[in-house]
Design a protein around this motif. Structure first.
Motif, PDB file in Angstrom:
ATOM      1  N   LYS A  71       0.841  -1.203   0.000  1.00 18.95           N
ATOM      2  CA  LYS A  71       0.000   0.000   0.000  1.00 18.95           C
ATOM      3  C   LYS A  71       0.871   1.245   0.000  1.00 18.95           C
ATOM      4  N   TYR A  72       1.988   1.166   0.725  1.00 18.59           N
ATOM      5  CA  TYR A  72       2.971   2.244   0.764  1.00 18.59           C
ATOM      6  C   TYR A  72       4.325   1.691   0.347  1.00 18.59           C
ATOM      7  N   ASP A  73       5.120   2.525  -0.323  1.00 23.46           N
ATOM      8  CA  ASP A  73       6.491   2.144  -0.630  1.00 23.46           C
ATOM      9  C   ASP A  73       7.368   2.237   0.613  1.00 23.46           C
ATOM     10  N   VAL A  74       7.046   3.208   1.457  1.00 25.59           N
ATOM     11  CA  VAL A  74       7.859   3.530   2.631  1.00 25.59           C
ATOM     12  C   VAL A  74       6.921   3.953   3.758  1.00 25.59           C
ATOM     13  N   ALA A  75       7.315   3.697   5.008  1.00 21.68           N
ATOM     14  CA  ALA A  75       6.626   4.273   6.159  1.00 21.68           C
ATOM     15  C   ALA A  75       7.640   5.078   6.954  1.00 21.68           C
ATOM     16  N   VAL A  76       7.277   6.326   7.251  1.00 25.25           N
ATOM     17  CA  VAL A  76       8.148   7.233   8.006  1.00 25.25           C
ATOM     18  C   VAL A  76       7.300   7.828   9.117  1.00 25.25           C
ATOM     19  N   SER A  77       7.493   7.330  10.343  1.00 21.13           N
ATOM     20  CA  SER A  77       6.585   7.750  11.411  1.00 21.13           C
ATOM     21  C   SER A  77       7.167   7.489  12.790  1.00 21.13           C
ATOM     22  N   SER A  78       8.418   7.899  12.998  1.00 28.37           N
ATOM     23  CA  SER A  78       9.060   7.771  14.319  1.00 28.37           C
ATOM     24  C   SER A  78       9.070   6.329  14.814  1.00 28.37           C
ATOM     25  N   PHE A  79       9.330   5.385  13.930  1.00 25.65           N
ATOM     26  CA  PHE A  79       9.393   3.984  14.328  1.00 25.65           C
ATOM     27  C   PHE A  79      10.696   3.697  15.060  1.00 25.65           C
ATOM     28  N   THR A  80      10.607   3.239  16.289  1.00 27.93           N
ATOM     29  CA  THR A  80      11.783   2.757  16.984  1.00 27.93           C
ATOM     30  C   THR A  80      12.209   1.425  16.381  1.00 27.93           C
ATOM     31  N   ILE A  81      13.491   1.289  16.073  1.00 27.78           N
ATOM     32  CA  ILE A  81      13.998   0.043  15.515  1.00 27.78           C
ATOM     33  C   ILE A  81      14.087  -1.009  16.621  1.00 27.78           C
ATOM     34  N   ASN A  82      13.457  -2.151  16.399  1.00 24.86           N
ATOM     35  CA  ASN A  82      13.600  -3.260  17.337  1.00 24.86           C
ATOM     36  C   ASN A  82      13.548  -4.584  16.568  1.00 24.86           C
ATOM     37  N   ASP A  83      13.935  -5.649  17.247  1.00 24.72           N
ATOM     38  CA  ASP A  83      14.055  -6.942  16.585  1.00 24.72           C
ATOM     39  C   ASP A  83      12.722  -7.445  16.056  1.00 24.72           C
ATOM     40  N   GLU A  84      11.645  -7.179  16.770  1.00 19.11           N
ATOM     41  CA  GLU A  84      10.337  -7.667  16.343  1.00 19.11           C
ATOM     42  C   GLU A  84       9.946  -7.037  15.008  1.00 19.11           C
ATOM     43  N   ARG A  85      10.138  -5.742  14.862  1.00 22.55           N
ATOM     44  CA  ARG A  85       9.792  -5.071  13.611  1.00 22.55           C
ATOM     45  C   ARG A  85      10.702  -5.514  12.473  1.00 22.55           C
ATOM     46  N   LYS A  86      11.965  -5.773  12.778  1.00 20.47           N
ATOM     47  CA  LYS A  86      12.910  -6.172  11.728  1.00 20.47           C
ATOM     48  C   LYS A  86      12.625  -7.564  11.185  1.00 20.47           C
ATOM     49  N   LYS A  87      11.781  -8.321  11.856  1.00 23.20           N
ATOM     50  CA  LYS A  87      11.401  -9.633  11.334  1.00 23.20           C
ATOM     51  C   LYS A  87      10.589  -9.513  10.047  1.00 23.20           C
ATOM     52  N   SER A  88       9.827  -8.414   9.914  1.00 24.78           N
ATOM     53  CA  SER A  88       8.920  -8.294   8.772  1.00 24.78           C
ATOM     54  C   SER A  88       9.299  -7.197   7.783  1.00 24.78           C
ATOM     55  N   VAL A  89      10.144  -6.241   8.198  1.00 20.37           N
ATOM     56  CA  VAL A  89      10.516  -5.134   7.309  1.00 20.37           C
ATOM     57  C   VAL A  89      11.991  -4.790   7.502  1.00 20.37           C
ATOM     58  N   ASN A  90      12.543  -4.032   6.561  1.00 16.18           N
ATOM     59  CA  ASN A  90      13.853  -3.413   6.734  1.00 16.18           C
ATOM     60  C   ASN A  90      13.681  -2.047   7.367  1.00 16.18           C
ATOM     61  N   MET A  91      14.631  -1.674   8.235  1.00  8.29           N
ATOM     62  CA  MET A  91      14.571  -0.384   8.899  1.00  8.29           C
ATOM     63  C   MET A  91      15.911   0.310   8.773  1.00  8.29           C
ATOM     64  N   ILE A  92      15.895   1.576   8.323  1.00 11.94           N
ATOM     65  CA  ILE A  92      17.124   2.338   8.101  1.00 11.94           C
ATOM     66  C   ILE A  92      17.218   3.417   9.161  1.00 11.94           C
TER      67      ILE A  92
END
Length: 296
Positions: A121-142
């Protein structure tokens, strides 16, 4: 987000964004007040960075960006009630410009943004996401910024809230944030449970605190400290900022090369001064970083 605009709190959305040109090839940034656009530095395409962008992304030309615009000063709705503005918007618009891309911002609930990236639905999400291991399981985070958790209470802390022991207190927090995870974990240790008031939008969390519905709130440090700055007669910071961790730009898990291009764009911004200028414009220089990486 570890993760304020009903009419009463419109002061949290003062000013216009320096980079609301939405990722055009040349954007103005620079130093100035934390509520106003700036005009000191020009952000232009970095050809070496643009060469790193995968062809399927480059051919799109415009990136669809998902963001929860209830999190001033990082992302919020402008005076027209539609345009997404803020520090994160300025930063990513500048990064897009470095890559030769434009942006189209979409306001959406925070807890659905990663799913929106997963589902294309989106190419990118930019919304103050804290990088953590759980989120990195499903997406890349820069990584692009550092923030911690900061508690806020009303003047004088009439509820005598202790952030280290909030058992029995009424605490406001936004849905889907690491602060909510932390409070849920704390609640397991409480004999007298924390009364959690969970809101979809951070603006409502702040409104509940000012109105007396809650005794304190916990949010990311830039958001908490901005709320205190804007509502200095009603609010005060409670305790110190803790658990600092990087924010991350969110992209699909199979787009590591695109992630490297985004990281290179931020490095280019750091080198030409535009990165630090944007942070200064929003009063968030202390959260600046030097190492931009994919899944740090």
């Amino acid at each position: 987000m570890r993760r304020a605009h009903v009419a009463l709190f419109a002061c949290l959305a003062l000013g216009t964004s320096a980079l609301t040109a939405c990722g055009s090839d040349s954007l103005d940034t620079g130093g100035g007040s934390s509520d106003s656009p700036t005009e000191a530095a020009e952000v232009t395409v970095d050809e070496e960075v643009a060469a790193l962008v995968p062809e399927d992304i480059k051919s799109k030309g415009t990136l669809s960006v998902g963001s929860d615009a209830s999190y001033a000063p990082n992302e919020f709705l402008g005076d027209d009630g539609k345009t997404v503005e803020g520090m994160d918007v300025d930063l990513f618009n500048a990064a897009a410009a470095k890559m030769g891309l434009k942006t189209e911002w979409n306001n959406a609930p925070f807890d659905g943004l990663i799913l929106g990236v997963d589902s294309a639905k989106y190419d990118v999400a930019v919304s103050s996401f804290t990088i953590n291991d759980e989120r990195k399981k499903s997406v890349n985070m820069i990584s692009y910024f550092n923030a911690g958790t900061q508690w806020v209470t009303t003047k004088g802390n009439p509820g005598k809230v202790d952030p280290k022991d909030p058992c029995g207190k009424t605490i406001g927090v936004q849905k889907g944030t690491v602060q909510l995870d932390e409070l849920n974990a704390l609640n397991k240790e409480c004999d007298e449970k924390i009364k959690l008031v969970v809101e979809q939008e951070q603006s409502k969390v702040t409104a509940s605190l000012v109105s007396g519905k809650t005794e304190a709130m916990a949010a990311d440090s830039p958001i908490s400290l901005y709320a205190v700055k804007q509502q200095s007669e009603e609010l005060e910071a409670l305790g110190e900022t803790y658990d600092s961790a990087p924010y991350g730009i969110v992209i699909p898990k199979d787009q590591t090369e695109f992630g490297e291009a985004i990281a290179a764009a931020f490095a280019s911004m750091k080198e030409d001064g535009s990165y630090d200028a944007i942070l200064k414009n929003w009063g968030n220089e202390t959260g600046g970083i030097d190492d931009f990486a994919v899944n740090p």
